[in-house]
Design a protein around this motif. Sequence first.
Motif, mmCIF file in Angstrom:
data_model
loop_
_atom_site.group_PDB
_atom_site.id
_atom_site.type_symbol
_atom_site.label_atom_id
_atom_site.label_comp_id
_atom_site.label_asym_id
_atom_site.label_seq_id
_atom_site.Cartn_x
_atom_site.Cartn_y
_atom_site.Cartn_z
ATOM 1 N N GLY A 36 -8.855 -6.466 -5.657
ATOM 2 C CA GLY A 36 -7.396 -6.344 -5.604
ATOM 3 C C GLY A 36 -6.697 -7.650 -5.914
ATOM 4 O O GLY A 36 -5.677 -7.669 -6.605
ATOM 5 N N ASN A 37 -7.244 -8.755 -5.421
ATOM 6 C CA ASN A 37 -6.665 -10.062 -5.737
ATOM 7 C C ASN A 37 -6.740 -10.354 -7.232
ATOM 8 O O ASN A 37 -5.802 -10.898 -7.821
ATOM 9 N N VAL A 38 -7.869 -10.008 -7.841
ATOM 10 C CA VAL A 38 -8.027 -10.240 -9.279
ATOM 11 C C VAL A 38 -7.050 -9.371 -10.064
ATOM 12 O O VAL A 38 -6.358 -9.854 -10.979
ATOM 13 N N VAL A 60 -5.974 5.327 -7.039
ATOM 14 C CA VAL A 60 -7.199 5.611 -7.781
ATOM 15 C C VAL A 60 -8.407 4.899 -7.201
ATOM 16 O O VAL A 60 -9.541 5.367 -7.345
ATOM 17 N N SER A 61 -8.211 3.755 -6.567
ATOM 18 C CA SER A 61 -9.317 3.030 -5.948
ATOM 19 C C SER A 61 -8.745 2.074 -4.929
ATOM 20 O O SER A 61 -7.551 1.752 -4.947
ATOM 21 N N MET A 62 -9.609 1.576 -4.052
ATOM 22 C CA MET A 62 -9.120 0.618 -3.066
ATOM 23 C C MET A 62 -8.823 -0.727 -3.717
ATOM 24 O O MET A 62 -7.957 -1.466 -3.247
ATOM 25 N N GLY A 63 -9.520 -1.073 -4.786
ATOM 26 C CA GLY A 63 -9.204 -2.309 -5.491
ATOM 27 C C GLY A 63 -7.796 -2.280 -6.062
ATOM 28 O O GLY A 63 -7.038 -3.246 -5.931
ATOM 29 N N VAL A 64 -7.430 -1.180 -6.699
ATOM 30 C CA VAL A 64 -6.070 -1.043 -7.231
ATOM 31 C C VAL A 64 -5.067 -0.993 -6.083
ATOM 32 O O VAL A 64 -3.987 -1.589 -6.157
ATOM 33 N N HIS A 65 -5.420 -0.282 -5.011
ATOM 34 C CA HIS A 65 -4.543 -0.256 -3.842
ATOM 35 C C HIS A 65 -4.293 -1.668 -3.327
ATOM 36 O O HIS A 65 -3.149 -2.056 -3.039
ATOM 37 N N HIS A 109 0.833 -1.207 0.000
ATOM 38 C CA HIS A 109 0.000 0.000 0.000
ATOM 39 C C HIS A 109 0.867 1.256 0.000
ATOM 40 O O HIS A 109 0.653 2.188 -0.784
ATOM 41 N N SER A 110 1.827 1.270 0.910
ATOM 42 C CA SER A 110 2.658 2.460 1.072
ATOM 43 C C SER A 110 3.504 2.735 -0.166
ATOM 44 O O SER A 110 3.704 3.885 -0.559
ATOM 45 N N SER A 111 3.991 1.660 -0.794
ATOM 46 C CA SER A 111 4.806 1.831 -2.002
ATOM 47 C C SER A 111 4.016 2.506 -3.118
ATOM 48 O O SER A 111 4.569 3.297 -3.896
ATOM 49 N N TYR A 112 2.735 2.172 -3.209
ATOM 50 C CA TYR A 112 1.883 2.822 -4.205
ATOM 51 C C TYR A 112 1.868 4.330 -3.959
ATOM 52 O O TYR A 112 2.101 5.135 -4.877
ATOM 53 N N GLU A 113 1.610 4.729 -2.718
ATOM 54 C CA GLU A 113 1.526 6.152 -2.417
ATOM 55 C C GLU A 113 2.866 6.854 -2.622
ATOM 56 O O GLU A 113 2.926 7.960 -3.173
ATOM 57 N N LEU A 114 3.947 6.221 -2.178
ATOM 58 C CA LEU A 114 5.264 6.842 -2.314
ATOM 59 C C LEU A 114 5.767 6.829 -3.748
ATOM 60 O O LEU A 114 6.664 7.611 -4.100
ATOM 61 N N GLY A 115 5.202 5.938 -4.577
ATOM 62 C CA GLY A 115 5.669 5.817 -5.951
ATOM 63 C C GLY A 115 4.965 6.715 -6.943
ATOM 64 O O GLY A 115 5.336 6.763 -8.121
ATOM 65 N N ILE A 116 3.936 7.433 -6.491
ATOM 66 C CA ILE A 116 3.184 8.316 -7.398
ATOM 67 C C ILE A 116 4.039 9.505 -7.827
ATOM 68 O O ILE A 116 4.835 10.039 -7.043
ATOM 69 N N ASP A 117 3.896 9.893 -9.065
ATOM 70 C CA ASP A 117 4.621 11.039 -9.622
ATOM 71 C C ASP A 117 4.518 12.225 -8.653
ATOM 72 O O ASP A 117 3.416 12.673 -8.329
ATOM 73 N N PRO A 118 5.647 12.761 -8.169
ATOM 74 C CA PRO A 118 5.603 13.873 -7.199
ATOM 75 C C PRO A 118 4.926 15.125 -7.741
ATOM 76 O O PRO A 118 4.489 15.973 -6.961
ATOM 77 N N ASP A 119 4.821 15.251 -9.059
ATOM 78 C CA ASP A 119 4.110 16.402 -9.629
ATOM 79 C C ASP A 119 2.629 16.380 -9.259
ATOM 80 O O ASP A 119 1.940 17.407 -9.375
#
Length: 497
Positions: free
Chosen positions: A419-421, A286-291, A266-276
């Motif tokens: 998310g599993n799918v 974008v969604s909890m499923g993607v998270h 989860h955290s890697s997703y947030e930290l990996g988002i384009d800083p712009d």
Amino acid sequence: MSSRESLAALVEFQRTTEALAAVAQRLDWDRETVMPRGAAQQRSEEIAAMEEMLHARRTDPRVGEWLDDARAESEAEVRMVELIDRDFRRKSAVPARLATELARLTSLSQGIWAEARAADAPGDFLPTLDEVLTLKREEADAYVAAGFGKGDRYDALLDDYEPDTSAADIARLFDTLRPRLVSLRDAVMGAERQPERLAGHFAQEAQMRLARACATAFGYDWNFGRLDIAVHPFSSGTWQDSRITTRVMESDPFNCIYSTIHEVGHSSYELGIDPDYAFTPLGGGVSMGVHESQSRIYENQLGRSRAFTGWLHDRMGDMFGGLSVRDADAFYGAVNRVAPGFIRTESDEVQYNLHIMLRFELERDLLSGKLAVADLNEAWNARFLRDFGFAVDRPANGVLQDVHWSVGLFGYFPTYSLGNVYAGCLNAALRDAVPDVDEALAAGDATPAVEWLRENLQRHGSLYRPVDLTGRATGAPVSAEPLLDYLDAKFGEIYAL
């Protein structure tokens, strides 16, 4: 004011709103980790005050005016305006009084749930849950009246967590998953070959050192995060401050290790988002499923792989002075052992989605009024017995095990299965694109996998819709088949089916 000036004003206003929302999230993190137990009432008032201010900003009439006048040109601007408009319409549908009362009550409710869970006393929590549910029904009805959810309460709330889907979509997904999952579970449970179980005493301090080592192996940047203990593991924050939590059972180190790896995803997703995209609507998942796709692929397809568990076996053996299982192969079986169990977060990959199906059915019935909160404990126990074939032994292992309903997260549970799918699709594409991923995992280095996920999914934040984002990353339509095929192959080999 020109159309471009209106867009600039909108973006600047949103920047402050996003920053304040991050402060509110930090209050939640503090409550779950280090807040004094006696401060619950004060914290509920603080959170309610923050929600009142945020609701006022999100429904400020100027936002509507700027949206009407703004001219977006780039892809990012168009999507940003789309997301602000959607949030403005949803938040404007809910009276400020209701938003504030929900924030206040769910802050208190979470503490009441935790105490009831510790005491195995559902009667201490269910009256408060009834109050939460009353407010959530009112909120859902407000969304429906504003045109969300196509007349369905559940769909209106689900839209907060997984836009562009519905309860009917979820039910169809579960109809696809259930037969093969039940068939695999029955085959595994009846197999002649059964993996060993890891046994022993594993001290908390050593488990936390190992958890930190696993987080580091998965690329967690300690300059922007920290690891703490919570009743129910979670991650919190974004951009330059994304924190993770875990929990420890001294008889079961896998609980701590895999909760940690899950939250690192989860955290890697947030930290990996384009800083712009920081402090914009694009700057979060974008969604909890993607998270959940990120947390689940980190935890399962990568973290529970034969390659990574080989490295983990050696580290654990050194740390705890040997293990009860005979070798790395037996350890791999122990990590992936399928066994009867009550707890969703401790469930194996084969049975996990069956736990979600139970919750999906119950919360739909609660929202519709078909099931009364007073009857929830009995209904949970009956459905668990039907789905899993054995009886719940105590409420903490049943209706009280999850925090979600106490904080009003009705409609959230299906996103775990989505998310599993998504993770199944991503894993297939990742292994095609990075054929040497297992070689790196065997050395305790998830970098190749993490970099592929960051480049193909995480960096985009909320730029694309959930299904579109996953499709862009994998080059194929979203389907349950990759997940089911992965499970059949993995557990077929472990259990010699």
